[in-house]
Design a protein around this motif. Structure first.
Motif, PDB file in Angstrom:
ATOM      1  N   TYR A 130      37.763  34.133  46.272  1.00 54.19           N
ATOM      2  CA  TYR A 130      37.135  35.389  45.858  1.00 54.19           C
ATOM      3  C   TYR A 130      38.146  36.517  45.659  1.00 54.19           C
ATOM      4  N   GLU A 131      39.381  36.148  45.408  1.00 57.81           N
ATOM      5  CA  GLU A 131      40.451  37.131  45.214  1.00 57.81           C
ATOM      6  C   GLU A 131      41.123  36.834  43.876  1.00 57.81           C
ATOM      7  N   ASP A 132      41.221  37.858  43.016  1.00 53.49           N
ATOM      8  CA  ASP A 132      41.888  37.679  41.715  1.00 53.49           C
ATOM      9  C   ASP A 132      43.391  37.566  41.953  1.00 53.49           C
ATOM     10  N   ASN A 133      43.840  36.354  42.193  1.00 60.12           N
ATOM     11  CA  ASN A 133      45.225  36.115  42.596  1.00 60.12           C
ATOM     12  C   ASN A 133      45.779  34.901  41.852  1.00 60.12           C
ATOM     13  N   PRO A 134      46.655  35.111  40.858  1.00 65.25           N
ATOM     14  CA  PRO A 134      47.212  33.991  40.098  1.00 65.25           C
ATOM     15  C   PRO A 134      47.887  32.926  40.959  1.00 65.25           C
ATOM     16  N   GLU A 135      48.340  33.321  42.154  1.00 65.15           N
ATOM     17  CA  GLU A 135      48.971  32.345  43.044  1.00 65.15           C
ATOM     18  C   GLU A 135      47.973  31.292  43.537  1.00 65.15           C
ATOM     19  N   ARG A 136      46.698  31.667  43.568  1.00 64.25           N
ATOM     20  CA  ARG A 136      45.673  30.744  44.067  1.00 64.25           C
ATOM     21  C   ARG A 136      45.042  29.918  42.949  1.00 64.25           C
ATOM     22  N   ALA A 137      45.385  30.239  41.719  1.00 66.69           N
ATOM     23  CA  ALA A 137      44.829  29.524  40.568  1.00 66.69           C
ATOM     24  C   ALA A 137      45.697  28.297  40.261  1.00 66.69           C
ATOM     25  N   PRO A 138      45.118  27.117  40.052  1.00 64.84           N
ATOM     26  CA  PRO A 138      45.909  25.900  39.853  1.00 64.84           C
ATOM     27  C   PRO A 138      46.735  25.941  38.565  1.00 64.84           C
ATOM     28  N   ARG A 139      47.975  25.492  38.663  1.00 61.50           N
ATOM     29  CA  ARG A 139      48.854  25.492  37.486  1.00 61.50           C
ATOM     30  C   ARG A 139      48.728  24.207  36.674  1.00 61.50           C
ATOM     31  N   ASP A 140      48.057  23.209  37.284  1.00 66.77           N
ATOM     32  CA  ASP A 140      47.938  21.926  36.583  1.00 66.77           C
ATOM     33  C   ASP A 140      46.553  21.743  35.948  1.00 66.77           C
ATOM     34  N   ALA A 141      45.814  22.864  35.753  1.00 68.02           N
ATOM     35  CA  ALA A 141      44.485  22.754  35.144  1.00 68.02           C
ATOM     36  C   ALA A 141      44.613  22.373  33.669  1.00 68.02           C
ATOM     37  N   ASP A 142      43.759  21.440  33.227  1.00 60.02           N
ATOM     38  CA  ASP A 142      43.756  21.023  31.822  1.00 60.02           C
ATOM     39  C   ASP A 142      42.926  21.960  30.959  1.00 60.02           C
ATOM     40  N   TRP A 143      41.811  22.433  31.526  1.00 58.41           N
ATOM     41  CA  TRP A 143      40.946  23.387  30.825  1.00 58.41           C
ATOM     42  C   TRP A 143      40.674  24.571  31.751  1.00 58.41           C
ATOM     43  N   ILE A 144      40.634  25.772  31.166  1.00 53.78           N
ATOM     44  CA  ILE A 144      40.221  26.989  31.873  1.00 53.78           C
ATOM     45  C   ILE A 144      38.919  27.454  31.225  1.00 53.78           C
ATOM     46  N   VAL A 145      37.879  27.586  32.021  1.00 57.75           N
ATOM     47  CA  VAL A 145      36.579  28.031  31.500  1.00 57.75           C
ATOM     48  C   VAL A 145      36.275  29.400  32.106  1.00 57.75           C
ATOM     49  N   PHE A 146      35.903  30.369  31.251  1.00 54.41           N
ATOM     50  CA  PHE A 146      35.620  31.711  31.773  1.00 54.41           C
ATOM     51  C   PHE A 146      34.297  32.227  31.220  1.00 54.41           C
ATOM     52  N   THR A 147      33.727  33.168  31.925  1.00 57.58           N
ATOM     53  CA  THR A 147      32.488  33.806  31.493  1.00 57.58           C
ATOM     54  C   THR A 147      32.813  35.134  30.807  1.00 57.58           C
ATOM     55  N   PRO A 148      32.043  35.537  29.782  1.00 53.84           N
ATOM     56  CA  PRO A 148      32.284  36.835  29.116  1.00 53.84           C
ATOM     57  C   PRO A 148      32.133  38.029  30.046  1.00 53.84           C
ATOM     58  N   ALA A 149      31.513  37.823  31.219  1.00 58.36           N
ATOM     59  CA  ALA A 149      31.339  38.927  32.177  1.00 58.36           C
ATOM     60  C   ALA A 149      32.639  39.288  32.895  1.00 58.36           C
ATOM     61  N   ILE A 150      33.679  38.440  32.767  1.00 58.85           N
ATOM     62  CA  ILE A 150      34.959  38.712  33.426  1.00 58.85           C
ATOM     63  C   ILE A 150      35.649  39.898  32.730  1.00 58.85           C
ATOM     64  N   PRO A 151      36.146  40.899  33.473  1.00 56.70           N
ATOM     65  CA  PRO A 151      36.785  42.066  32.848  1.00 56.70           C
ATOM     66  C   PRO A 151      38.086  41.710  32.129  1.00 56.70           C
ATOM     67  N   ALA A 152      38.448  42.528  31.158  1.00 55.37           N
ATOM     68  CA  ALA A 152      39.617  42.257  30.311  1.00 55.37           C
ATOM     69  C   ALA A 152      40.928  42.292  31.092  1.00 55.37           C
ATOM     70  N   ASP A 153      40.949  42.979  32.235  1.00 52.79           N
ATOM     71  CA  ASP A 153      42.201  43.095  32.991  1.00 52.79           C
ATOM     72  C   ASP A 153      42.320  42.052  34.105  1.00 52.79           C
ATOM     73  N   HIS A 154      41.537  40.985  34.041  1.00 54.12           N
ATOM     74  CA  HIS A 154      41.560  39.963  35.087  1.00 54.12           C
ATOM     75  C   HIS A 154      42.906  39.226  35.065  1.00 54.12           C
ATOM     76  N   GLN A 155      43.626  39.281  36.183  1.00 54.73           N
ATOM     77  CA  GLN A 155      44.991  38.753  36.228  1.00 54.73           C
ATOM     78  C   GLN A 155      45.050  37.243  36.007  1.00 54.73           C
ATOM     79  N   GLU A 156      44.180  36.509  36.677  1.00 56.59           N
ATOM     80  CA  GLU A 156      44.204  35.056  36.548  1.00 56.59           C
ATOM     81  C   GLU A 156      43.961  34.638  35.097  1.00 56.59           C
ATOM     82  N   LEU A 157      42.922  35.237  34.490  1.00 54.97           N
ATOM     83  CA  LEU A 157      42.578  34.887  33.109  1.00 54.97           C
ATOM     84  C   LEU A 157      43.731  35.214  32.164  1.00 54.97           C
TER      85      LEU A 157
END
Length: 462
Positions: free
Chosen positions: A59-86
């Motif tokens: 529940y923390e917008d933290n790129p360090e916690r986001a997997p680097r080996d993901a094949d697909w990234i799926v996001f919702t349009p409700a995510i703000p434009a300044d979201h670091q992970e995205l």
């Protein structure tokens, strides 16, 4: 980074995994043995359920916690434009896609039953998926609500048939290719996206054109005359000029018994154990789909009787002689009108109190007069502050915008915190005792978090 084909992906990461549509996709990939994880802004009952199923969520917008080996990234349009992970994924060249694009890839080769409509689509989709599952026909289900029968918004099947809630928001449904397309309603909505009612109607016409060759369009009688298809059925609550309609409707124990007339057969003695005449109409559409697939009428009858509804769709929280508590997702004036009319039909002698949380500043602004008119038809209205969701406040637009237009009514404006004390004191001490009272919570924001504490206070002060 080159986008991998769906057959070869090993890890999918969801940004906004707690959304109802996103979580269904997460469950789909998880069911296929693919590693799934995700981020969301806050912990909810749905994210807790995902974690319990073996899907990690943070529940923390933290790129360090986001997997680097993901094949697909799926996001919702409700995510703000300044979201670091995205933004990290975008600049890193990862395959980043919306939920609708992923649904498109999943369903490219399947037989698809897609349900669209500005209201009624979640219940109708869930009804169709239940009829197919309960009858043994089988389907994969991607729902926009939690099925009360199965306590989930997704299930899988070996049968290559998908039942999909086709969302008009952000024109997402134009990514789908239906074999059967159902359209339940085309009321003006999401005008922040479409700009005008005409553009909403055009989008639904474009959706109908997405039908595969030889596909079947099932649309509600009297809506969307611009929706055309080579094969088309129309359904109605009880207008016999439709191809499919209900007849001999009788109220029974807060539900209904009725017959359904299909183009080539009559199914008698159907029993629907949930409130709302609009839900008979939704079930008529679901039975139309089942009939088009030649499912045995006896299996349809059994499945209808065992349908328990969708959480937050005319959901009975308390159902006693003198006190009925209903929770509903209604957030558009037409949905509120259907909800209120159904309550008045089922409980004609009971007083009705409606607690409403407006959803989005833009919708409140666009439909303030319509909201005021329909909310004025109950005995008492409580208005909570507007739930902003993805929006920034619009100056001068708030719940009071609706209240000021409610002529002849005396709505009460209060915070969620004040509501609980009001239910415990004012409502519980002064409610109608002779004929009883119906209290309703309605809205698409976070009013659902109030349901359990309101129930506790009602039951403690009977």
């Amino acid at each position: 980074m080159q986008e991998k084909k769906i057959e070869t992906i090993k890890r999918v990461y969801f940004i906004g995994i707690g959304g109802i549509g996103m979580s269904a996709l997460a469950r789909y990939f998880h069911s296929k043995g693919i590693a799934v994880s995700g981020y969301d802004k806050t912990e909810t009952a749905l994210t807790k359920a995902l974690v319990n199923e073996g899907i990690p969520v943070h529940y923390e917008d933290n790129p360090e916690r986001a997997p680097r080996d993901a094949d697909w990234i799926v996001f919702t349009p409700a995510i703000p434009a300044d979201h670091q992970e995205l933004n990290n994924y975008k600049t890193g060249g990862y395959p980043v896609m919306k939920r609708s694009e992923v649904l498109q890839k999943i369903t490219e080769s399947s037989f698809n039953i897609c349900v669209a409509g500005t209201h009624g689509k979640t219940t109708t989709t869930t009804m169709i998926a239940h009829l197919l599952r309960d009858s043994g026909y089988g389907c994969n289900a991607f729902l926009g609500g939690i099925s009360a029968n199965y306590d989930t918004n997704f299930w899988s099947s070996e049968k290559d048939v998908c039942v999909i809630e086709a969302d008009e928001y952000d024109r997402s449904f134009l990514k789908l290719s239906p074999d059967i397309a159902v359209v339940t309603a085309i009321d003006p909505d999401h005008l922040d996206i479409y700009g005008s009612a005409e553009q909403v109607r055009q989008a639904f016409a474009d959706f109908a054109q997405r039908l595969k060759r030889g596909g079947l369009l099932i649309r509600k009688l009297g809506i969307g005359r611009e929706l055309k298809a080579e094969r088309m059925w129309q359904y109605s609550l009880q207008n016999d000029s439709a191809n499919i309609y209900a007849a001999n409707i009788k109220i029974q124990d807060g539900g209904y018994v009725f017959d359904v007339v299909l183009p080539a057969q009559l199914i008698e003695g159907l029993q629907l154990n949930m409130g709302g005449m609009h839900n008979i109409e939704n079930m008529v559409a679901a039975i139309a789909v089942a009939g088009s697939l030649n499912i045995d009428p006896e299996k349809i009858r059994t499945a209808v009787a065992s349908f328990k509804g969708v959480k937050r769709r005319f959901e009975y929280i308390i159902k006693e002689k003198n006190l009925v508590f209903i929770d509903d997702y209604a957030h558009h004036p037409e949905e509120l009108k259907a909800l209120i009319n159904s309550v008045k039909t089922l409980f004609p002698q009971k007083k009705c109190t409606l607690i409403f949380q407006p959803h989005l500043y833009s919708r409140t602004k666009d439909f303030a007069q319509d909201f005021a008119a329909v909310l004025s038809t109950v005995n008492r209205t409580v208005l909570l502050p507007v739930y902003p969701a993805r929006e920034q406040p619009i100056p001068g637009v708030e719940s009071n915008t609706i209240a000021e237009l409610m002529e002849g009514a005396d709505p009460v404006l209060m915070t969620k915190e004040a509501l609980l004390k009001w239910v415990e004191d004012d409502f519980s001490k002064n409610r109608e005792q002779e004929f009883g009272e119906v209290i309703i919570t309605a809205g698409a924001g976070d009013i659902d978090k109030m349901v359990a504490p309101v129930k506790d206070r009602l039951l403690n002060r009977k």
